[in-house]
Design an enzyme around this catalytic site. Structure first.
Site, PDB file in Angstrom:
ATOM      1  N   HIS A 374     -11.689   5.793  -2.951  1.00  0.00           N
ATOM      2  CA  HIS A 374     -10.932   4.341  -2.977  1.00  0.00           C
ATOM      3  C   HIS A 374      -9.598   4.334  -2.312  1.00  0.00           C
ATOM      4  CE1 HIS A 374     -14.264   2.324  -5.301  1.00  0.00           C
ATOM      5  NE2 HIS A 374     -14.399   3.324  -5.942  1.00  0.00           N
ATOM      6  N   LYS A 567      -2.754 -10.331  -6.148  1.00  0.00           N
ATOM      7  CA  LYS A 567      -3.258  -9.028  -6.153  1.00  0.00           C
ATOM      8  C   LYS A 567      -2.383  -8.026  -6.981  1.00  0.00           C
ATOM      9  CE  LYS A 567      -3.484  -8.914  -1.507  1.00  0.00           C
ATOM     10  NZ  LYS A 567      -4.679  -8.472  -0.646  1.00  0.00           N
ATOM     11  N   ARG A 568      -2.325  -6.800  -7.258  1.00  0.00           N
ATOM     12  CA  ARG A 568      -1.433  -5.867  -7.682  1.00  0.00           C
ATOM     13  C   ARG A 568      -0.308  -5.966  -6.921  1.00  0.00           C
ATOM     14  NH1 ARG A 568      -2.806  -3.071 -12.689  1.00  0.00           N
ATOM     15  NH2 ARG A 568      -0.620  -1.894 -12.185  1.00  0.00           N
ATOM     16  N   LYS A 573       1.102  -2.880  -0.212  1.00  0.00           N
ATOM     17  CA  LYS A 573       0.221  -4.530  -0.147  1.00  0.00           C
ATOM     18  C   LYS A 573       1.455  -5.375   0.438  1.00  0.00           C
ATOM     19  CE  LYS A 573      -2.993  -3.596  -4.015  1.00  0.00           C
ATOM     20  NZ  LYS A 573      -4.407  -3.819  -3.407  1.00  0.00           N
ATOM     21  N   THR A 678     -10.998  -6.518  -1.644  1.00  0.00           N
ATOM     22  CA  THR A 678     -12.283  -7.499  -1.992  1.00  0.00           C
ATOM     23  C   THR A 678     -11.781  -8.768  -2.107  1.00  0.00           C
ATOM     24  OG1 THR A 678     -11.924  -6.521  -3.906  1.00  0.00           O
ATOM     25  CG2 THR A 678     -13.670  -5.641  -2.870  1.00  0.00           C
ATOM     26  N   LYS A 682     -13.469 -12.706  -1.112  1.00  0.00           N
ATOM     27  CA  LYS A 682     -13.448 -13.717  -2.165  1.00  0.00           C
ATOM     28  C   LYS A 682     -12.835 -15.113  -1.407  1.00  0.00           C
ATOM     29  CE  LYS A 682     -13.453 -10.576  -5.632  1.00  0.00           C
ATOM     30  NZ  LYS A 682     -12.528  -9.731  -6.701  1.00  0.00           N
TER      31      LYS A 682
HETATM   32  N1  GPU Z   1      -8.163   0.880  -5.698  1.00  0.00           N
HETATM   33 BR1  GPU Z   1      -7.519   4.556  -6.230  1.00  0.00          BR
HETATM   34  C1  GPU Z   1      -7.674   0.314  -6.843  1.00  0.00           C
HETATM   35  O1  GPU Z   1      -7.857  -0.919  -7.285  1.00  0.00           O
HETATM   36  N2  GPU Z   1      -7.018   1.258  -7.925  1.00  0.00           N
HETATM   37  C2  GPU Z   1      -6.927   2.530  -7.744  1.00  0.00           C
HETATM   38  O2  GPU Z   1      -6.495   3.164  -8.458  1.00  0.00           O
HETATM   39  C3  GPU Z   1      -7.616   2.871  -6.323  1.00  0.00           C
HETATM   40  C4  GPU Z   1      -8.175   2.169  -5.433  1.00  0.00           C
HETATM   41  C5  GPU Z   1      -8.788  -0.255  -4.746  1.00  0.00           C
HETATM   42  C6  GPU Z   1      -8.203  -0.189  -3.365  1.00  0.00           C
HETATM   43  O3  GPU Z   1      -6.942  -0.203  -3.608  1.00  0.00           O
HETATM   44  C7  GPU Z   1      -9.079  -1.470  -2.697  1.00  0.00           C
HETATM   45  O4  GPU Z   1      -8.430  -1.261  -1.334  1.00  0.00           O
HETATM   46  C8  GPU Z   1     -10.247  -1.438  -2.767  1.00  0.00           C
HETATM   47  O5  GPU Z   1     -10.896  -2.546  -2.324  1.00  0.00           O
HETATM   48  C9  GPU Z   1     -10.737  -1.288  -4.400  1.00  0.00           C
HETATM   49  O6  GPU Z   1     -10.333  -0.081  -4.763  1.00  0.00           O
HETATM   50  C10 GPU Z   1     -12.594  -1.195  -4.407  1.00  0.00           C
HETATM   51  O7  GPU Z   1     -12.858   0.046  -3.596  1.00  0.00           O
END
Ligand code: GPU
Length: 841
Positions: A374, A567-568, A573, A678, A682
């Site tokens: 991810h 978002k975080r 970001k 994601t 949405k």
């Molecule tokens: N993502 Br690694 C998180 O939310 N936390 C993490 O620790 C890691 C990845 C996210 C990605 O930042 C985001 O781009 C992606 O859409 C999401 O995972 C699901 O795949």
């Protein structure tokens, strides 16, 4: 099994087994029964919380009936199952979802009205299940929804944290973290005290040859912690399937809790032992896209992997099949590298406990696991120090070394002249101390590795995992672009839009086959339809404005353009780019004449998101946003033209209010850094436009909805490396408009300028790693284009409808079907018969 139970007993069970309510009266009777008996409340002291509890218990009963049947059906069908291992499941609220999935929300609404309650107020009583940080955890939740809806036999496995992600408050513009104790009343979980696994830590490894001359490896004298299962039902939409999410909770094993100590007066140390065990599942680590190598985190990972694997193996062994059939019955998906120890644990179970040969076991292991990556951010790639693993999991370290040895030998055979390659692909990093690279272990132990959007899946093949493409060939690596569940993110969050869409395309079938949205396109010129479409967006903005009024205490104009970034908070970001853009706009407004101001499009800039408690720069960004808001929002020169809002404690249930209310949302990461994103999906699904970089799934969204329907800006991923290089070695100058923004901050316009020094110097002096300056011009110009476009409301609504009509691809149903076909090799269970039985009764 059934025939072993005498006829008369079966009859009695059948006669009295509950059927579940379907009418309003039946619902009321169930809810009131629970309120008066289970909760011991009465008509006279039934507040909204009690009404919520009664309603939840009534729906829970209904789910349990289907849940039990689903589990029986799946055991009986004896097909291959999928197990989704994730340290995070960001489920949000369950009641609304349950009501919609069983198709009885209106029944509940009318029933609650009879009892004197508004359903929205009742739904709002529920505490979010917030066992996740952000996108990764919410993706797992969307996947569970799709797997149940599509009738896959699939289980989630996770940890039952006593504290979920912290609650965020803003005090004096600073983030403050409040613990999220959420288990006071949780009707959605079922403790299974009969389902437990003893998990071992520490100790030492004893190798010897037994009387028959066989090598025996035993891991002994460790500390034992017990994992107890808590099951959460996961209902599918419009189907009798209710899957299971199994969460493990830790407690001192009954053997461990030392009664001798206890009785001899060492009360405190006995209790301390118990608390140490319970600490394992106590709290979710609040980091997103960051790993910090803490021992307790490693303990969590092993505890959860071991419990899950033993549970899976136990279930397999009941089938009495040969070990060689294991991967015909079991597929396990690793949500990032957090569960990588599951690979090692399965190898240990097969070799040490079940007595299989190494190679036979390894074949089983590698055909069982799939690994999803991810992120490419280096600080998020997990590495565990060898001494740490040696101490906590001595046998696992040996197995990791053996896996590595065999792997490196095979690489050496195929690439005999490439010594450097061996060092590069080794699971062990030769640093001080040595480190275990979990992603490499995950790749070697899996049969498929996937990224989560096309660009991201290409990037992992050309950057972080390049050498493994050389070793295994490209086919081991694949892409499955992320998706979201349209049930929660359209139907539940935006019921009016869902209803309007259904009225146009003839049914709610699109919620199960999202590509049917394309039937909306013929209506893009339908005046009446467009009017309703725009009215719904407006109503959703009014609702968010009310939320802002009650939580922040000031009003915003719902006619203004709502510009949202939730978002975080993370430098990659780039919320800082957004707030610098806001300051730029503020300065422009200040310098205008009243006539010029009249031509402007009023805007509300909404921010929301949590910063990891130890992420100082992210907290500084939050601080700046809040301080800018304080100044701008009360500046009489500005009035309605610009408002800056930081919404506290962004979470899933708040997203359900925020997402439907956007005109524009921001997905503006430095190209190449956001794996997918994601929330971009949405927002578009709810009729909002996007401002975004060519990053993650933005690229595929653009391809689907058309370039004319999205506001793209900024540098491309392939140029990032050169730009960064240039910052250090070229004649690099910060964008002059951005310099003006910095000067404005430095003047103290937003209070203590020192507080924001690091944010500025990171760009001006330390190489601007996230290319804020490089993208600033393009960003501001694109914002101006958005203002222009928004003035033509008719064209805007056309874009909005067209985009929604083309979003079919981004359902998590498509995504899960791709995993099922290309990675898991599983098929949905046939539930036609069950549906028919239900229709008849
Ligand atoms: N993502 Br690694 C998180 O939310 N936390 C993490 O620790 C890691 C990845 C996210 C990605 O930042 C985001 O781009 C992606 O859409 C999401 O995972 C699901 O795949």
């Amino acid at each position: 099994v059934e025939s072993s139970i005498p006829e008369h007993m079966r009859e009695a069970w059948k006669k009295f087994s509950p059927k579940g309510f379907t009418t309003k009266d039946e619902f009321e009777s169930e809810a009131v029964k629970h309120i008066e008996t289970t909760l011991a409340r009465s008509l006279f002291n039934c507040d909204e919380l009690a009404a919520y509890s009664g309603t939840a218990l009534a729906f829970r009963d209904r789910l349990i009936i289907d849940w039990n049947k689903t589990q029986q059906r799946q055991s009986f069908a004896d097909q291959k199952r999928l197990y989704y291992l994730s340290l995070e499941f960001l489920m949000g609220r369950a009641l609304d979802n349950a009501m919609l999935n069983v198709g009885l929300k209106n029944v509940a609404k009318d029933g609650l009205a009879d009892l004197g309650f508004r359903i929205e107020d009742i739904i709002a009583q529920e505490h979010d299940a917030a066992l996740g940080n952000g996108g990764l955890g919410r993706l797992a939740a969307c996947f569970l929804d799709s797997m149940a809806t599509l009738n896959y036999a699939a289980w989630g496995y996770g940890l039952r944290y006593r504290y979920g992600i912290f609650k965020q408050e803003i005090q004096d513009g600073y983030q403050v973290e409040i613990p999220d104790y959420w288990l006071d009343f949780n009707p959605w979980e079922f403790p299974r005290h009969d389902v437990s696994v003893d998990v071992q830590f520490y100790g030492w490894v004893n190798k010897y040859t037994n009387d028959e001359g066989k090598q025996i490896v035993s891991w002994q004298d460790g500390e034992i912690v017990t994992a107890t299962a808590y099951d959460v039902p996961v209902p599918g939409y419009g189907t009798p399937t209710v899957n299971n999410l199994r969460l493990w909770s830790s407690k001192a094993s009954s053997g461990e809790f030392d009664f001798a100590k206890f009785n001899s007066g060492e009360y405190e140390s006995a209790v301390a032992d118990e608390q140490r065990a319970e600490t394992i599942s106590a709290v979710l680590y609040p980091n997103d896209n960051l790993e910090r190598g803490k021992e307790l985190r490693l303990k969590q990972q092993y505890f959860w992997c071991a419990a899950s694997l033993h549970d899976i193996v136990r279930r397999f062994k009941k089938s009495k099949r040969k070990w060689s059939e294991f991967s015909d019955q079991v597929a396990i998906q690793l949500n990032d590298t957090h569960p990588t120890l599951a690979i090692v644990e399965l190898q240990r179970i097969l070799v040490d406990m079940e007595g299989l040969g190494w190679d036979e076991a390894w074949t089983i292991v590698t055909s069982t696991f799939g690994y999803t990556n991810h992120t490419v951010l280096p600080e998020a790639l997990e590495k565990w120090s060898v001494p740490l693993i040696q101490n906590l999991l001595p046998r696992h370290l040996q197995i990791i070394y053996e896996i590595n040895l065999q792997f490196l030998q095979s690489v050496e055979k195929r690439f005999p002249k490439d010594r450097d390659l061996l060092g590069r692909v080794s699971i062990i990093e030769e640093s001080q101390p040595k480190m275990v690279r979990m992603a490499y272990l995950a790749i070697i132990g899996s049969h498929k590795v996937n990224g989560v959007a096309e660009l991201h899946s290409d990037l992992i093949k050309t950057t972080i995992f390049k050498d493994f493409v050389k070793v295994y060939g490209p086919d081991k690596f694949t892409n499955v672009t992320n998706g979201i569940t349209p049930r929660r993110w359209l139907h539940q969050a935006n019921p009016r839009l869902s209803e309007l869409i259904a009225s146009k395309i003839g049914s709610y079938e699109f919620l199960k086959d999202l590509t049917l949205l394309n039937k909306l396109e013929p209506f893009v010129d339908d005046k009446e339809f467009k009017k309703e479409w725009a009215e719904i967006k407006y109503a959703n903005k009014v609702r968010l404005a009310q939320h802002i009024q009650t939580t922040k205490g000031y009003s915003v104009n719902p006619k203004a353009l709502f510009d949202i970034q939730v978002k975080r908070i993370h430098e990659y970001k780039r919320q800082q780019l957004n707030i610098f853009g806001v300051i730029h706009r503020y300065m422009a407004i200040k310098s205008m004449s009243p006539e010029e101001r009249k031509k402007l499009v009023p805007r509300v800039s909404v921010f929301g998101g949590k910063a990891a408690p130890g992420y100082w720069m992210a907290k500084t960004i939050i601080h700046l946003i809040n301080k800018v808001g304080e100044v701008v929002n009360k500046d009489p020169d500005v009035g309605d033209l610009l408002k800056v809002v930081f919404l506290e404690d962004y979470n899933v249930s708040k997203a359900e209010i925020i997402v439907p209310a956007s005109d524009i949302s921001e997905h503006i990461s430095t190209a190449g850094t956001e794996a997918s994103g994601t929330s971009n999906m949405k927002f578009v699904l709810n009729g909002g436009m996007i401002i975004g970089t060519l990053d993650g799934a933005n690229i595929e969204i653009t391809r689907e909805i058309g370039e004319q329907n999205i506001f793209l800006f900024g540098n491309l991923s392939e140029d990032v490396e050169d730009l960064r290089h240039h910052h250090f070695y070229g004649d690099y100058k910060v964008n002059p408009e951005l310099v003006k923004v910095f000067d404005c901050i430095k003047k103290g316009t937003f209070g203590d300028e020192g507080a924001f020094g690091a944010l500025i110097s990171g760009i001006v002096e330390h190489g601007d790693y996230y290319l804020v300056s490089d993208d600033f011009n393009s960003y501001c110009q694109t914002q101006d284009l958005i203002d222009e476009a928004y003035k033509d409301q008719d064209a805007w609504v056309t874009k909005s409808i067209t985009s929604v009509a083309r979003m079919g691809f981004f359902t998590s149903d498509r995504c899960i079907n791709e995993y099922a076909d290309t990675i898991w090799n599983i098929e949905p269970l046939d539930v036609a018969e069950e549906k028919e039985v239900r229709a008849r009764t």
